[in-house]
Structures are given as C-alpha cells and as structure tokens.
Design a protein around this motif. Structure first.
Motif, PDB file in Angstrom:
ATOM      1  N   PRO A 174     -20.203 100.245 -31.031  1.00  0.00           N
ATOM      2  CA  PRO A 174     -19.823 101.094 -29.902  1.00  0.00           C
ATOM      3  C   PRO A 174     -18.297 101.256 -29.929  1.00  0.00           C
ATOM      4  CG  PRO A 174     -21.327  99.358 -29.193  1.00  0.00           C
ATOM      5  CD  PRO A 174     -20.912  99.040 -30.606  1.00  0.00           C
ATOM      6  N   GLU A 175     -17.806 102.393 -29.476  1.00  0.00           N
ATOM      7  CA  GLU A 175     -16.366 102.654 -29.572  1.00  0.00           C
ATOM      8  C   GLU A 175     -15.528 101.576 -28.901  1.00  0.00           C
ATOM      9  OE1 GLU A 175     -12.958 106.041 -28.843  1.00  0.00           O
ATOM     10  OE2 GLU A 175     -15.016 106.496 -28.262  1.00  0.00           O
ATOM     11  N   GLU A 176     -15.952 101.064 -27.736  1.00  0.00           N
ATOM     12  CA  GLU A 176     -15.110 100.068 -27.056  1.00  0.00           C
ATOM     13  C   GLU A 176     -14.995  98.777 -27.861  1.00  0.00           C
ATOM     14  OE1 GLU A 176     -19.091  98.796 -25.213  1.00  0.00           O
ATOM     15  OE2 GLU A 176     -18.179 100.754 -25.498  1.00  0.00           O
ATOM     16  N   VAL A 177     -16.015  98.420 -28.631  1.00  0.00           N
ATOM     17  CA  VAL A 177     -15.940  97.240 -29.495  1.00  0.00           C
ATOM     18  C   VAL A 177     -14.918  97.487 -30.600  1.00  0.00           C
ATOM     19  CG1 VAL A 177     -17.224  95.848 -31.184  1.00  0.00           C
ATOM     20  CG2 VAL A 177     -18.273  96.454 -28.991  1.00  0.00           C
ATOM     21  N   TYR A 178     -14.996  98.655 -31.221  1.00  0.00           N
ATOM     22  CA  TYR A 178     -14.052  99.006 -32.275  1.00  0.00           C
ATOM     23  C   TYR A 178     -12.619  99.033 -31.737  1.00  0.00           C
ATOM     24  CZ  TYR A 178     -11.506 101.832 -35.635  1.00  0.00           C
ATOM     25  OH  TYR A 178     -10.558 102.294 -36.509  1.00  0.00           O
ATOM     26  N   GLN A 179     -12.418  99.627 -30.566  1.00  0.00           N
ATOM     27  CA  GLN A 179     -11.073  99.709 -29.986  1.00  0.00           C
ATOM     28  C   GLN A 179     -10.520  98.319 -29.684  1.00  0.00           C
ATOM     29  OE1 GLN A 179      -9.252 102.207 -30.109  1.00  0.00           O
ATOM     30  NE2 GLN A 179     -10.605 103.967 -30.159  1.00  0.00           N
ATOM     31  N   GLU A 180     -11.368  97.421 -29.201  1.00  0.00           N
ATOM     32  CA  GLU A 180     -10.922  96.053 -28.926  1.00  0.00           C
ATOM     33  C   GLU A 180     -10.527  95.339 -30.218  1.00  0.00           C
ATOM     34  OE1 GLU A 180      -9.933  92.519 -26.914  1.00  0.00           O
ATOM     35  OE2 GLU A 180     -10.089  94.602 -26.246  1.00  0.00           O
ATOM     36  N   MET A 181     -11.283  95.548 -31.291  1.00  0.00           N
ATOM     37  CA  MET A 181     -10.930  94.971 -32.588  1.00  0.00           C
ATOM     38  C   MET A 181      -9.568  95.475 -33.039  1.00  0.00           C
ATOM     39  SD  MET A 181     -14.533  95.219 -34.645  1.00  0.00           S
ATOM     40  CE  MET A 181     -13.688  95.157 -36.200  1.00  0.00           C
ATOM     41  N   ARG A 182      -9.359  96.766 -32.922  1.00  0.00           N
ATOM     42  CA  ARG A 182      -8.058  97.355 -33.307  1.00  0.00           C
ATOM     43  C   ARG A 182      -6.932  96.766 -32.476  1.00  0.00           C
ATOM     44  NH1 ARG A 182      -6.829 102.679 -32.618  1.00  0.00           N
ATOM     45  NH2 ARG A 182      -5.292 102.456 -34.234  1.00  0.00           N
ATOM     46  N   ARG A 183      -7.154  96.689 -31.168  1.00  0.00           N
ATOM     47  CA  ARG A 183      -6.108  96.171 -30.281  1.00  0.00           C
ATOM     48  C   ARG A 183      -5.723  94.748 -30.684  1.00  0.00           C
ATOM     49  NH1 ARG A 183      -5.446  92.932 -26.409  1.00  0.00           N
ATOM     50  NH2 ARG A 183      -7.614  92.365 -26.121  1.00  0.00           N
ATOM     51  N   ARG A 184      -6.716  93.915 -30.924  1.00  0.00           N
ATOM     52  CA  ARG A 184      -6.440  92.521 -31.303  1.00  0.00           C
ATOM     53  C   ARG A 184      -5.773  92.424 -32.667  1.00  0.00           C
ATOM     54  NH1 ARG A 184     -10.955  88.490 -28.998  1.00  0.00           N
ATOM     55  NH2 ARG A 184     -11.067  89.379 -26.924  1.00  0.00           N
ATOM     56  N   GLU A 185      -6.200  93.239 -33.596  1.00  0.00           N
ATOM     57  CA  GLU A 185      -5.644  93.214 -34.950  1.00  0.00           C
ATOM     58  C   GLU A 185      -4.196  93.674 -34.965  1.00  0.00           C
ATOM     59  OE1 GLU A 185      -5.725  93.204 -39.300  1.00  0.00           O
ATOM     60  OE2 GLU A 185      -7.225  92.441 -37.917  1.00  0.00           O
ATOM     61  N   LEU A 186      -3.916  94.724 -34.214  1.00  0.00           N
ATOM     62  CA  LEU A 186      -2.586  95.325 -34.279  1.00  0.00           C
ATOM     63  C   LEU A 186      -1.580  94.675 -33.346  1.00  0.00           C
ATOM     64  CD1 LEU A 186      -3.666  99.044 -34.495  1.00  0.00           C
ATOM     65  CD2 LEU A 186      -2.860  97.558 -36.335  1.00  0.00           C
ATOM     66  N   GLY A 187      -2.047  94.114 -32.247  1.00  0.00           N
ATOM     67  CA  GLY A 187      -1.113  93.477 -31.319  1.00  0.00           C
ATOM     68  C   GLY A 187      -0.112  94.478 -30.777  1.00  0.00           C
ATOM     69  N   ASP A 188       1.145  94.199 -30.985  1.00  0.00           N
ATOM     70  CA  ASP A 188       2.238  95.002 -30.445  1.00  0.00           C
ATOM     71  C   ASP A 188       2.514  96.218 -31.339  1.00  0.00           C
ATOM     72  OD1 ASP A 188       4.470  95.959 -29.137  1.00  0.00           O
ATOM     73  OD2 ASP A 188       5.794  94.361 -29.851  1.00  0.00           O
ATOM     74  N   LEU A 189       2.151  97.403 -30.862  1.00  0.00           N
ATOM     75  CA  LEU A 189       2.359  98.620 -31.653  1.00  0.00           C
ATOM     76  C   LEU A 189       3.840  98.931 -31.858  1.00  0.00           C
ATOM     77  CD1 LEU A 189      -0.463 101.017 -30.427  1.00  0.00           C
ATOM     78  CD2 LEU A 189      -0.285  99.798 -32.592  1.00  0.00           C
ATOM     79  N   ASP A 190       4.708  98.417 -30.996  1.00  0.00           N
ATOM     80  CA  ASP A 190       6.148  98.647 -31.175  1.00  0.00           C
ATOM     81  C   ASP A 190       6.664  97.995 -32.450  1.00  0.00           C
ATOM     82  OD1 ASP A 190       6.244 100.067 -28.792  1.00  0.00           O
ATOM     83  OD2 ASP A 190       6.731  98.282 -27.611  1.00  0.00           O
ATOM     84  N   ALA A 191       5.982  96.956 -32.935  1.00  0.00           N
ATOM     85  CA  ALA A 191       6.426  96.240 -34.122  1.00  0.00           C
ATOM     86  C   ALA A 191       5.929  96.863 -35.423  1.00  0.00           C
ATOM     87  CB  ALA A 191       5.958  94.787 -34.045  1.00  0.00           C
TER      88      ALA A 191
END
Length: 167
Positions: A57-74
């Motif tokens: 489901p998209e929300e699962v994928y988005q959560e994986m991305r968020r955790r993997e990427l952490g701080d997008l500013d970096a």
C-alpha cells in the motif's frame, strides 16, 4: 471473531502462479481483499535488493522511504542518501490491482526480478504487503533463511552449553 482473525492474517500466506503474456500476476482473493480494504487496490510496486518485487500500500512504501532517507536537507551532502533516492525512484512504480485480481509488472521490474511471461512465480505475504518472486529465486531465498535459522539455533545451543560448562 472471524473478522479479528482475518485482520491478524492480512498479507500472510504463499501462492504459486505464472506470469502471463502481458506481465501480469494474479493475486489470491484474500490478498486482493486485503489490498482493497487497506488502500482501495492502489499499490506501489518496488524492486527489492533481494531480487523480488514488493507490492505495498502506498502509505507503507512512503513510511519506508521516510525512514530510509531521514533528513531530506542532508541529501545534497550525502552520497548514500542520493544513492538511496536513486534506488527508490528508479525501482518504484504506482499500480492498481485489476477487478480480476491481477497486477501488471512494468517491464523493468520483470527483468530485474526474473519474472518472465510463462514462468512460475510465488506471491508471498510479508504482513505489510506481498512480494512476488521468480519461483527458483524464492526457493533459494528460503534455503538461505532456513540455513541462517539453523546456524542461529546452533550458536544459541553452543552458547548455552558453554555457560553450563562454566557453572
């Protein structure tokens, strides 16, 4: 009580199927029901490093991305973060499960996962979605899992035995 059991077993089980000539894989009725209940059949297909295609489901994928990427500013300063963005961006595709319970795999993911038309495949529940594996790759993965579990058990027994000898 029946509803509770079904919810507990969402995205569990394993099914054998074949990739059809259009690169589609048929999901079980229970799996389709899980996706319809969770995300109205709107999913993200994602090429896993292990060589399979995840269907989340998209929300699962988005959560994986968020955790993997952490701080997008970096991201600008991090080689690893940029590489991760490339992996997520190039190996993901939005899809909708058809009324017939099929999901169409993009050609790039078919090649990546060895899921060619006419070939045997396994649809494996992973509790947050399913993974689609070429049957031979899944057999090898299960062999690796079972070997690792056996080694883990043996290490635990050896540690327990060493502790009991020290006493």
């Amino acid at each position: 009580m029946k509803g509770t059991t079904a919810a507990m077993l969402s995205f569990c089980g394993m099914d054998s199927c074949r990739v059809d000539g259009a690169g589609r894989v048929r999901l079980t009725a229970a799996t389709v029901e899980d996706f319809l209940r969770r995300c109205d059949g709107e999913v993200v297909l994602f090429g896993l490093p292990e060589g399979a295609v995840a269907v989340y489901p998209e929300e699962v994928y988005q959560e994986m991305r968020r955790r993997e990427l952490g701080d997008l500013d970096a991201v600008g300063a991090s080689f690893a973060a940029r590489r991760s963005l490339r992996r997520f961006g190039s190996m993901a595709s939005a899809a909708k499960i058809s009324r017939q319970g099929r999901v169409t795999l993009p050609e790039v993911l078919q090649r990546f996962a060895g899921l060619f038309p006419g070939e045997a495949a396994k649809v494996v529940g992973v509790e947050i979605g399913v993974e689609i594996w070429a049957a031979d790759r899944f057999e090898a993965e299960m062999d690796d899992i079972l070997r690792a579990e056996k080694n883990k058990r043996q290490m635990e027994l050896n540690q327990k035995e060493a502790v009991s000898h020290e006493s």
